[in-house]
Design a protein around this motif. Structure first.
Motif, PDB file in Angstrom:
ATOM      1  N   GLY A 131       0.828  -1.204   0.000  1.00 12.19           N
ATOM      2  CA  GLY A 131       0.000   0.000   0.000  1.00 12.19           C
ATOM      3  C   GLY A 131       0.858   1.248   0.000  1.00 12.19           C
ATOM      4  O   GLY A 131       1.895   1.318  -0.663  1.00 12.19           O
ATOM      5  N   SER A 384     -10.764   3.975  -6.360  1.00  9.08           N
ATOM      6  CA  SER A 384      -9.666   3.113  -5.922  1.00  9.08           C
ATOM      7  C   SER A 384      -8.572   3.887  -5.199  1.00  9.08           C
ATOM      8  O   SER A 384      -7.939   3.364  -4.272  1.00  9.08           O
ATOM      9  CB  SER A 384      -9.070   2.376  -7.128  1.00  9.08           C
ATOM     10  N   ARG A 387      -9.793   4.662  -1.708  1.00  5.67           N
ATOM     11  CA  ARG A 387      -9.813   3.415  -0.938  1.00  5.67           C
ATOM     12  C   ARG A 387      -8.426   3.007  -0.466  1.00  5.67           C
ATOM     13  O   ARG A 387      -8.274   2.374   0.591  1.00  5.67           O
ATOM     14  CB  ARG A 387     -10.440   2.289  -1.768  1.00  5.67           C
ATOM     15  N   SER A 388      -7.386   3.363  -1.210  1.00  4.93           N
ATOM     16  CA  SER A 388      -6.027   3.019  -0.782  1.00  4.93           C
ATOM     17  C   SER A 388      -5.656   3.744   0.508  1.00  4.93           C
ATOM     18  O   SER A 388      -4.874   3.227   1.319  1.00  4.93           O
ATOM     19  CB  SER A 388      -5.016   3.360  -1.891  1.00  4.93           C
ATOM     20  N   TYR A 389      -6.219   4.920   0.728  1.00 12.52           N
ATOM     21  CA  TYR A 389      -5.998   5.636   1.984  1.00 12.52           C
ATOM     22  C   TYR A 389      -6.900   5.085   3.086  1.00 12.52           C
ATOM     23  O   TYR A 389      -6.491   5.006   4.257  1.00 12.52           O
ATOM     24  CB  TYR A 389      -6.233   7.132   1.794  1.00 12.52           C
ATOM     25  N   GLN A 391      -7.706   2.053   3.418  1.00 10.11           N
ATOM     26  CA  GLN A 391      -7.079   0.813   3.876  1.00 10.11           C
ATOM     27  C   GLN A 391      -6.021   1.053   4.941  1.00 10.11           C
ATOM     28  O   GLN A 391      -5.651   0.146   5.677  1.00 10.11           O
ATOM     29  CB  GLN A 391      -6.470   0.070   2.682  1.00 10.11           C
ATOM     30  N   GLU A 392      -5.530   2.295   4.993  1.00  6.34           N
ATOM     31  CA  GLU A 392      -4.550   2.670   6.021  1.00  6.34           C
ATOM     32  C   GLU A 392      -5.220   3.443   7.157  1.00  6.34           C
ATOM     33  O   GLU A 392      -4.560   4.165   7.901  1.00  6.34           O
ATOM     34  CB  GLU A 392      -3.422   3.511   5.396  1.00  6.34           C
ATOM     35  N   HIS A 409      -1.739  11.127  -4.272  1.00  4.13           N
ATOM     36  CA  HIS A 409      -1.448   9.864  -4.968  1.00  4.13           C
ATOM     37  C   HIS A 409      -0.694  10.117  -6.267  1.00  4.13           C
ATOM     38  O   HIS A 409       0.329   9.463  -6.534  1.00  4.13           O
ATOM     39  CB  HIS A 409      -2.757   9.122  -5.259  1.00  4.13           C
ATOM     40  N   SER A 414       2.445   7.710  -5.585  1.00  3.57           N
ATOM     41  CA  SER A 414       2.729   6.798  -6.696  1.00  3.57           C
ATOM     42  C   SER A 414       4.129   7.018  -7.266  1.00  3.57           C
ATOM     43  O   SER A 414       4.706   6.109  -7.862  1.00  3.57           O
ATOM     44  CB  SER A 414       1.683   6.958  -7.796  1.00  3.57           C
TER      45      SER A 414
END
Length: 432
Positions: A131, A384, A387-389, A391-392, A409, A414
């Protein structure tokens, strides 16, 4: 050590090294009075620095490299901008570097001086991760640091979008109604067809459509005809398609419009029928026919996303309830009125960047705050990247946060530019 040059820049910028008995590689005592301003453009890395070598005070610039040989590898020996360098800061000194007149450039080697805590923090920060690189350590970062980075990333994202608008301002000699018209079309392209949509708006000026503000079907015919959709399947026809062909042919000649688009300029593959450019153009025609002075309305009548509903929740002609292209019927009736979610996205991606660009154009900082207030009243986006944030365990509260996360991002996470990010910088610092 597998360091990047930006790590050495950060070590110098925040002075994360032992300064007791500091000397250059040639043994000259060194003390730092002014670190200098970090330069993110061409030229030396730090400007307006101040150091003391021996008993002499120097004012100038500082350059940073992993190794001394990086000076010649980057071609600085031929660049007059680097003649003002008073100190070369490196991790490892592997060769002497000279000015054009042959005098040695004083060099500080940081190897063996950087705080061990900082090195370990850096290694943890850049370690491979599924991640976010900083995800494991985010809980240790204060909310004020996170908010400060969100604001920075959001402003950078808005400036990036404002630059697209700025070009249209220049092309239209500051006609903000025309600019708004073009920017609306660009946004309605939803990335896949954004360039083609902008080209369409440029080829059919807003002032021509305004002449037919009481004739929404004529506006549709002008836009669909200029887009070239009346030519896609000439063997398939119906009354509406015949009307579009006839009306467009007449007005193309009357207004001296350029040749219509080729079908290859539009992308339909991997695009849902509800997002086909033909459908979007019909919706645009409906929006423009209901509000012929769009910029004025956005400027004077809109303060929140709810104020956008009467502007954007309008219905195209009945034909589009049963079609997704000219002459091609859909299997079932479709509601072509924009959804609340779509209007939220238009508020985020169309209205806010337009306001921000206008604030820059008029040099009025109040528009920046208006943008922030608006975004804080819109729900956070769901995609997406956001959602990556999530997840943290970093929960966006509204569109201010989600737009900032998208900016982070693209320009930091990235690209692994952790040391340019306030969060990464905070995680790098030595712990007390």
């Amino acid at each position: 050590m597998n360091f990047q040059e930006n790590f050495i820049q950060a070590v110098w910028k925040y002075q994360y090294f032992e300064k007791l008995d500091l000397k250059t590689v040639s043994g000259v005592p060194l003390s730092v009075k002014k670190i200098g301003y970090h330069n993110f453009h061409e030229g030396p890395d730090f400007l307006e620095s101040q150091i003391i070598l021996g008993n002499i005070e120097y004012h100038g610039n500082i350059e940073v490299h992993l190794k001394s040989s990086g000076w010649n590898a980057h071609g600085h020996e031929q660049d007059d901008n680097y003649e003002s360098v008073i100190l070369h800061v490196v991790w490892e000194h592997d060769t002497d570097i000279k000015h054009k007149d042959g005098t040695l450039i004083p060099t500080l080697e940081l190897k063996g001086r950087v705080f061990l805590d900082v090195i370990r923090n850096y290694e943890r920060l850049i370690a491979p991760s599924k991640g976010l690189l900083c995800g494991e350590f985010l809980d240790s970062v204060g909310d004020i640091i996170k908010f400060s980075m969100l604001e920075k990333a959001l402003v950078e994202r808005l400036y990036e979008k404002a630059n697209v608008i700025k070009k249209e301002v220049e092309l239209t000699a500051g006609d903000w109604e025309e600019v708004t018209y073009r920017w609306l079309f660009y946004c309605f392209g939803f990335k896949v067809n954004s360039s083609a949509m902008l080209k369409l708006a440029r080829s059919l000026p807003y002032k021509i459509l305004k002449k037919h503000s009481g004739q929404p079907l004529v506006q549709e015919a002008l836009l669909l005809g200029q887009a070239g959709f009346h030519q896609r399947d000439v063997e398939i026809s119906d009354d509406y398609t015949s009307f579009v062909k006839r009306e467009y042919g007449f007005y193309q000649s009357k207004y001296g419009l350029s040749e219509p688009f080729f079908s290859s300029e539009w992308k339909f593959m991997s695009v849902r029928p509800s997002n086909y450019p033909s459908v979007r153009i019909a919706q645009l025609a409906s929006i423009l026919s209901h509000g012929p002075n769009l910029f004025s309305a956005l400027k004077e009548e809109v303060n929140s996303v709810e104020d956008l509903l009467p502007i954007f929740q309008v219905k195209p002609s009945n034909y589009w309830e049963h079609h997704y292209q000219l002459g091609k019927a859909s299997l079932k009736s479709q509601n072509r009125v924009l959804s609340k979610r779509m209007i939220n996205l238009l508020g985020i991606n169309f209205v806010v960047p337009l306001w921000f660009a206008y604030g820059n154009y008029t040099d009025d900082p109040a528009w920046k705050e208006r943008c922030f207030d608006f975004l804080q009243g819109v729900p956070a986006e769901e995609n997406s990247i956001v959602r990556s944030y999530l997840q943290e365990n970093w929960q966006p509260q509204n569109a201010f946060d989600s737009q900032a996360m998208i900016g982070m991002h693209h320009h930091y996470c990235s690209q692994k530019k952790c040391l340019d990010c306030k969060i990464g910088q905070n995680l790098l610092r030595p712990r007390k």
